[in-house]
Design a protein around this motif. Structure first.
Motif, short mmCIF file in Angstrom:
data_model
loop_
_atom_site.label_atom_id
_atom_site.label_comp_id
_atom_site.label_asym_id
_atom_site.label_seq_id
_atom_site.Cartn_x
_atom_site.Cartn_y
_atom_site.Cartn_z
N ASN A 1 0.80 -1.57 -0.13
CA ASN A 1 -0.06 -0.30 0.15
C ASN A 1 1.65 1.69 -0.35
N VAL B 1 -5.21 4.15 10.10
CA VAL B 1 -5.71 3.48 9.55
C VAL B 1 -7.52 3.47 9.50
N LEU C 1 -3.97 4.11 3.74
CA LEU C 1 -3.06 4.87 4.61
C LEU C 1 -2.91 5.79 5.85
N PRO C 2 -2.37 5.87 6.38
CA PRO C 2 -2.41 5.76 7.93
C PRO C 2 -2.20 7.54 7.45
N SER D 1 1.51 -4.68 5.68
CA SER D 1 0.85 -5.71 6.28
C SER D 1 -0.61 -5.87 6.66
N ASN E 1 -0.93 1.30 11.00
CA ASN E 1 -0.39 0.03 9.58
C ASN E 1 -0.67 -0.58 10.32
N GLU F 1 3.56 4.09 10.78
CA GLU F 1 3.91 2.56 10.77
C GLU F 1 2.99 1.89 11.56
#
Lengths: 120, 174
Positions: A56, B63, B130-131, A83, B112, B109
């Motif tokens: 992603n 997220v 996306l974070p 992830s 995520n 992250e």
């Protein structure tokens, strides 16, 4: 041997590189890419022996990068470090030509298990 | 009359996705978070499942998950804790002065990775965003959330799995 690490997170690229070292791959050259498009271009310019890519990412996802590489004739060994590790994503990755998918969080043992045959 | 009411309730409940707590429990969220910490922050970095008040100035990363269950996975901690986490994640590459860009990256992250693994136990197919990082996380529904509070190096942080569904508010027995 040269490994291209693609992730839009600089922190995660550092963690992947650190884990590669812990797994014993500390004598390989590392090239970093910050998204799928950057990875695509660096495969062409750097000629890595393996690509480890996030899925992603902005601009171009890891999957789009792999599809573009295969579409252009590149056969560079390609694995995902992402992830998400659902069965659906693993199937998509395999269909596109990925060798493996490592789900985050990972350990050095996970890397060894997947990279042994590729970076012999 | 009660039969009719029961049938009505079943039909209404069937039209809605299950409550968040029916899909993922605190123990699972805690385990996912612990795994992320051990792998990313460090193998000795344990999380202690003890609730403690967050400081006045916090930072959150999150997220969004969009699918049969729609909501967000939100990680919140104090600003100092976020700095310490960033240093721990960067390890030997941590600069003397950590920049906000690195803090956003590190905290994002973590959300995520935790969010990706929470998504895996929720019904699919769904899409992980996306974070994002900020002081004000998306407003979720407190009543339809699962919240885990832990201590890392003695500092509090929380992980919330929160639905954004508004319809559930109206789900009351007839």
């Amino acid at each position: 041997m040269k490994i291209l690490v693609a992730d839009d997170s600089r922190v995660m690229r550092q963690i992947v590189i650190r884990t590669l070292r812990q797994a014993g791959y500390d004598d390989h050259d590392i090239v970093e890419a910050e998204d799928g498009r950057d990875a695509y271009e660096k495969v062409r310019s750097e000629g890595p022996d393996l690509v480890l890519s996030d899925w992603n990412m902005p601009n171009m996802t890891g999957l789009e990068c792999l599809q573009a590489l295969r579409g252009s004739g590149s056969t560079v060994p390609f694995g995902f470090v992402t992830s998400e590790g659902s069965a659906e994503m693993r199937e998509k990755a395999a269909d596109a030509g990925a060798l493996f998918l490592i789900a985050k969080p990972f350990t050095a043992d996970t890397f060894t298990e997947h990279l042994e045959g590729v970076l012999a | 009359m009660s039969d009719l009411s029961d049938a009505g309730l079943r039909r209404r409940a069937g039209d809605l996705p299950p409550a968040t707590a029916e899909l993922v429990d605190e123990a699972t969220v805690c385990e996912i978070t612990e795994q992320a910490w051990l792998a990313l922050v460090g193998e000795d970095e344990v999380l202690v499942p003890l609730p403690a008040p967050l400081p006045a100035e916090t930072l959150s990363s999150w997220v969004e998950i969009v699918g049969p269950w729609t909501g967000a996975v939100v990680l919140t901690c104090g600003r100092d804790t976020a700095l310490d986490l960033t240093r721990a994640l960067l390890g030997e590459h941590a600069p003397q002065e950590v920049e906000q860009e690195d803090v956003d990256d590190a905290l994002g992250e973590l959300a995520n990775v935790v969010g990706g693994n929470v998504k895996a136990v929720l019904p699919g197919p769904s899409v992980l965003g996306l974070p994002e990082v900020g002081t004000t996380p998306p407003s979720g529904r407190e009543a339809d959330s699962v919240r885990v509070a832990v201590l890392w190096r003695g500092s509090p942080l929380t992980v919330r799995v929160q639905s954004v569904l508004a319809e559930r508010e109206n789900e009351v027995p007839l």
